[in-house]
Design a protein around this motif. Structure first.
Motif, PDB file in Angstrom:
ATOM      1  N   UNK A   1      16.085  12.041  -8.896  1.00  0.00           N
ATOM      2  CA  UNK A   1      14.787  12.478  -9.422  1.00  0.00           C
ATOM      3  C   UNK A   1      14.716  14.002  -9.507  1.00  0.00           C
ATOM      4  N   UNK A   2      13.813  14.547 -10.335  1.00  0.00           N
ATOM      5  CA  UNK A   2      13.659  16.000 -10.425  1.00  0.00           C
ATOM      6  C   UNK A   2      13.466  16.632  -9.041  1.00  0.00           C
ATOM      7  N   UNK A   3      14.252  17.680  -8.785  1.00  0.00           N
ATOM      8  CA  UNK A   3      14.161  18.377  -7.503  1.00  0.00           C
ATOM      9  C   UNK A   3      14.786  17.617  -6.354  1.00  0.00           C
ATOM     10  N   UNK A   4      15.328  16.404  -6.620  1.00  0.00           N
ATOM     11  CA  UNK A   4      15.941  15.600  -5.570  1.00  0.00           C
ATOM     12  C   UNK A   4      14.936  14.995  -4.602  1.00  0.00           C
ATOM     13  N   UNK A   5      13.652  14.953  -5.015  1.00  0.00           N
ATOM     14  CA  UNK A   5      12.597  14.454  -4.126  1.00  0.00           C
ATOM     15  C   UNK A   5      12.245  13.002  -4.484  1.00  0.00           C
ATOM     16  N   UNK A   6      12.310  12.137  -3.484  1.00  0.00           N
ATOM     17  CA  UNK A   6      11.907  10.731  -3.652  1.00  0.00           C
ATOM     18  C   UNK A   6      10.495  10.512  -3.109  1.00  0.00           C
ATOM     19  N   UNK A   7      10.240  11.081  -1.939  1.00  0.00           N
ATOM     20  CA  UNK A   7       8.975  10.834  -1.227  1.00  0.00           C
ATOM     21  C   UNK A   7       8.085  12.071  -1.308  1.00  0.00           C
ATOM     22  N   UNK A   8       7.326  12.189  -2.389  1.00  0.00           N
ATOM     23  CA  UNK A   8       6.470  13.365  -2.587  1.00  0.00           C
ATOM     24  C   UNK A   8       5.268  13.353  -1.651  1.00  0.00           C
ATOM     25  N   UNK A   9       4.738  12.167  -1.383  1.00  0.00           N
ATOM     26  CA  UNK A   9       3.573  12.017  -0.495  1.00  0.00           C
ATOM     27  C   UNK A   9       3.924  10.935   0.526  1.00  0.00           C
ATOM     28  N   UNK A  10       3.845  11.277   1.794  1.00  0.00           N
ATOM     29  CA  UNK A  10       4.219  10.331   2.846  1.00  0.00           C
ATOM     30  C   UNK A  10       3.099  10.259   3.878  1.00  0.00           C
ATOM     31  N   UNK A  11       2.859   9.057   4.400  1.00  0.00           N
ATOM     32  CA  UNK A  11       1.942   8.882   5.531  1.00  0.00           C
ATOM     33  C   UNK A  11       2.715   8.293   6.690  1.00  0.00           C
ATOM     34  N   UNK A  12       2.766   9.010   7.802  1.00  0.00           N
ATOM     35  CA  UNK A  12       3.496   8.529   8.978  1.00  0.00           C
ATOM     36  C   UNK A  12       2.469   8.046   9.997  1.00  0.00           C
ATOM     37  N   UNK A  13       2.474   6.752  10.317  1.00  0.00           N
ATOM     38  CA  UNK A  13       1.504   6.205  11.268  1.00  0.00           C
ATOM     39  C   UNK A  13       1.996   6.407  12.703  1.00  0.00           C
ATOM     40  N   UNK A  14       1.159   7.083  13.493  1.00  0.00           N
ATOM     41  CA  UNK A  14       1.518   7.420  14.873  1.00  0.00           C
ATOM     42  C   UNK A  14       0.574   6.759  15.861  1.00  0.00           C
ATOM     43  N   UNK A  15       1.119   6.386  17.006  1.00  0.00           N
ATOM     44  CA  UNK A  15       0.289   5.909  18.115  1.00  0.00           C
ATOM     45  C   UNK A  15       0.646   6.722  19.350  1.00  0.00           C
ATOM     46  N   UNK A  16      -0.301   6.745  20.285  1.00  0.00           N
ATOM     47  CA  UNK A  16      -0.118   7.530  21.498  1.00  0.00           C
ATOM     48  C   UNK A  16      -0.305   6.616  22.701  1.00  0.00           C
ATOM     49  N   UNK A  17       0.524   6.814  23.727  1.00  0.00           N
ATOM     50  CA  UNK A  17       0.383   5.997  24.930  1.00  0.00           C
ATOM     51  C   UNK A  17       0.243   6.844  26.194  1.00  0.00           C
ATOM     52  N   UNK A  18       0.390   8.165  26.068  1.00  0.00           N
ATOM     53  CA  UNK A  18       0.279   9.036  27.235  1.00  0.00           C
ATOM     54  C   UNK A  18       0.119  10.477  26.816  1.00  0.00           C
TER      55      UNK A  18
ATOM     56  N   UNK B   1       6.307   3.848   8.675  1.00  0.00           N
ATOM     57  CA  UNK B   1       6.493   4.872   7.640  1.00  0.00           C
ATOM     58  C   UNK B   1       5.883   4.349   6.348  1.00  0.00           C
ATOM     59  N   UNK B   2       5.077   5.169   5.687  1.00  0.00           N
ATOM     60  CA  UNK B   2       4.469   4.779   4.407  1.00  0.00           C
ATOM     61  C   UNK B   2       4.991   5.727   3.329  1.00  0.00           C
ATOM     62  N   UNK B   3       6.075   5.308   2.685  1.00  0.00           N
ATOM     63  CA  UNK B   3       6.734   6.171   1.706  1.00  0.00           C
ATOM     64  C   UNK B   3       6.477   5.729   0.274  1.00  0.00           C
ATOM     65  N   UNK B   4       5.813   4.611   0.089  1.00  0.00           N
ATOM     66  CA  UNK B   4       5.595   4.080  -1.257  1.00  0.00           C
ATOM     67  C   UNK B   4       4.385   4.762  -1.887  1.00  0.00           C
ATOM     68  N   UNK B   5       3.193   4.371  -1.492  1.00  0.00           N
ATOM     69  CA  UNK B   5       1.960   5.022  -1.973  1.00  0.00           C
ATOM     70  C   UNK B   5       0.954   5.040  -0.825  1.00  0.00           C
ATOM     71  N   UNK B   6       1.137   5.947   0.138  1.00  0.00           N
ATOM     72  CA  UNK B   6       0.207   5.982   1.279  1.00  0.00           C
ATOM     73  C   UNK B   6      -1.217   6.291   0.832  1.00  0.00           C
ATOM     74  N   UNK B   7      -2.170   5.520   1.331  1.00  0.00           N
ATOM     75  CA  UNK B   7      -3.561   5.750   0.949  1.00  0.00           C
ATOM     76  C   UNK B   7      -4.357   6.236   2.154  1.00  0.00           C
ATOM     77  N   UNK B   8      -5.595   6.611   1.923  1.00  0.00           N
ATOM     78  CA  UNK B   8      -6.492   6.989   3.011  1.00  0.00           C
ATOM     79  C   UNK B   8      -6.839   8.452   3.078  1.00  0.00           C
ATOM     80  N   UNK B   9      -6.185   9.284   2.231  1.00  0.00           N
ATOM     81  CA  UNK B   9      -6.436  10.725   2.337  1.00  0.00           C
ATOM     82  C   UNK B   9      -7.860  11.084   1.913  1.00  0.00           C
ATOM     83  N   UNK B  10      -8.461  10.300   1.011  1.00  0.00           N
ATOM     84  CA  UNK B  10      -9.839  10.592   0.599  1.00  0.00           C
ATOM     85  C   UNK B  10     -10.805  10.407   1.764  1.00  0.00           C
ATOM     86  N   UNK B  11     -10.480   9.463   2.669  1.00  0.00           N
ATOM     87  CA  UNK B  11     -11.338   9.251   3.842  1.00  0.00           C
ATOM     88  C   UNK B  11     -11.208  10.416   4.814  1.00  0.00           C
ATOM     89  N   UNK B  12      -9.985  10.945   4.944  1.00  0.00           N
ATOM     90  CA  UNK B  12      -9.795  12.145   5.770  1.00  0.00           C
ATOM     91  C   UNK B  12     -10.698  13.277   5.278  1.00  0.00           C
TER      92      UNK B  12
END
Length: 475
Positions: free
Chosen positions: A135-152, A161-172
């Motif tokens: 792809x142009x610029x060698x970039x596949x994942x232009x927008x990524x959402x990484x789901x994190x959890x915390x335990x301590x 990992x959400x590399x396809x079409x991560x949604x939710x940024x409008x809610x942020x």
């Protein structure tokens, strides 16, 4: 709120004292009249209804549109915590991009025996049409959402990992705007990093990915399936905020080797298409011939270097939960470093030994479909009925390769506002990451999803969860 905790409370220590990061907020909160806070809570609800921030829930009947519940107590992350997270996210996203490039080229990671070939042979998200193409610029994942959890205190894990079409940024963005509108004085007391410039950062990042054939300033457009899509609000919102065109398939056609959009003054070439349409429907000449949501011939233009599609077709393979289980190996293979953000321990049910362990411990584990999302198709062992456990056991025995299993994590909690005051609820976090030839850009914040039901671990909005504003404190 004192006494023994069976999970990490992000606001309070076990003795009830307030943790660093929440001190400024708690001082302000304690000064407020409870009636004022209850009124503001109601106002926020009305504001979201007015704005139309909804999502569709698809059931067996007709699609139902629902309001995403918003909680007005922010989730707060300190500057040192955020620095640690960003280093781990940057490492992971860079590895994901290298992995996708390798997967569609020489497949060195498979030759090295670090990832099995079977993960791709039967994977619908892997597209033969992308083999050998960069792809142009060698970039596949232009927008990524990484789901994190915390335990301590220092224990963050990547859940997904959400590399396809991560949604939710409008809610942020809307969560922050709502909070600033309701409590402007709070932001003058607590120094919080901004998230409101995300659309500008997104526009800049996408423009930097335009193909070499672009003349002048790149034209960016957002491709939506239309008003009946569950995330249509977000598509329209982002196009508007970026100053980009919002287009549907009927607005675009291939002319003169370019994808062009219809305007009042004729057709105009599009250089970068931020598509919110799945691969299968993107081009009826290449993929699903019955698709009414795509542009006939766009893949030919793409492969000829005439347009950038964000995210690149075929990136969905990185969302697969079986691939997720190999992410520690993937990160190490491409970066030469151990992952800074660990995975949640994962058993691959396709492996006989793992399957045996999972079947023996079904009532204690979380089982997920490798292609599943949104909290669907999963089993939470500790809360499942004997009937659900029996049904899932049969599914696992019939098609073990369709599932992974993970321990039931003791997710951290943040307080939510209730009629009786503050009450802890489990949360996760989706930071939003932009990738371009200029590097990795992580917005300081993200979407915190919260399980509004007491004791629930499921934070997905489709499963009764809500959202809250995420504050990253300035140094």
């Amino acid at each position: 709120m004192s006494g023994q905790q069976d999970h990490f409370d992000e606001m309070r220590k076990p003795d009830g004292s307030v943790r660093a990061g929440y001190e400024g907020y708690c001082e302000w909160f304690d000064e407020q009249d409870p009636k004022f806070l209850k009124r503001k809570d109601k106002e926020a609800d009305e504001s979201f209804r007015r704005t139309g921030i909804t999502f569709n829930v698809y059931g067996e009947g007709e699609a139902e549109e629902r309001l995403i519940p918003f909680d007005m107590v922010p989730r707060i992350i300190t500057a040192p915590e955020w620095r640690k997270l960003t280093r781990g996210i940057e490492q992971r996203v860079s590895a994901l991009n290298s992995f996708l490039f390798d997967l569609y080229h020489r497949q060195e990671i498979i030759r090295a025996g670090r990832v099995p070939q079977r993960l791709f042979q039967n994977n619908e998200a892997w597209l033969p049409e992308m083999v050998g193409f960069t792809p142009p610029g060698g970039i596949y994942t232009h927008i990524v959402g990484i789901d994190l959890v915390r335990t301590g205190p220092d224990d963050f894990f990547v859940l997904e990992d959400n590399a396809r079409t991560p949604s939710g940024v409008s809610y942020m963005l809307e969560n922050r705007e709502t909070m600033m509108g309701m409590f402007p004085e709070l932001f003058s007391r607590v120094a919080v990093e901004t998230v409101s410039n995300y659309p500008r950062r997104l526009a800049r990042s996408l423009a930097a990915c335009a193909p070499d054939s672009t003349e002048g300033k790149p034209t960016v457009a957002v491709l939506t399936p239309g008003i009946y899509n569950s995330a249509y609000f977000e598509h329209a919102f982002l196009a508007d905020q970026m100053g980009a065109e919002l287009v549907e398939a009927g607005d675009l056609r291939v002319l003169g080797g370019k994808v062009q959009m219809r305007t009042t003054s004729g057709f105009k070439p599009v250089d970068v298409l931020y598509r919110r349409v799945d691969d299968e429907y993107l081009d009826p000449l290449t993929f699903n011939p019955d698709s009414m949501l795509g542009i006939p011939g766009i893949m030919d233009v793409y492969r000829a270097g005439g347009i950038t599609i964000a995210n690149a077709p075929g990136t969905g393979v990185a969302d697969d939960k079986a691939i997720y289980s190999f992410m520690p190996e993937i990160v190490e293979f491409y970066t030469g470093e151990k992952p800074l953000l660990p995975n949640v321990e994962t058993w691959r049910c396709a492996d006989d030994d793992s399957l045996g362990y999972v079947l023996d411990n079904l009532a204690d584990l979380v089982i997920k479909e490798v292609h599943g999302s949104g909290g669907y198709g999963m089993l939470i062992g500790p809360t499942a009925s004997s009937k659900e456990l029996k049904e899932f056991r049969e599914k696992l025995e019939a098609k073990p390769e369709n599932y992974i299993a993970q321990p039931t994590l003791s997710l951290s909690t943040c307080p939510i506002f209730t009629k009786k005051g503050l009450a802890p609820r489990h949360v996760d976090l989706r930071p939003f990451v932009l990738v371009s030839p200029n590097g990795v850009d992580i917005t300081p914040g993200g979407l915190t999803r919260v399980a509004l039901k007491k004791g629930s671990l499921v934070v997905n909005s489709s499963q009764g969860g809500g959202t809250k504003d995420t504050w990253v404190l300035k140094d």
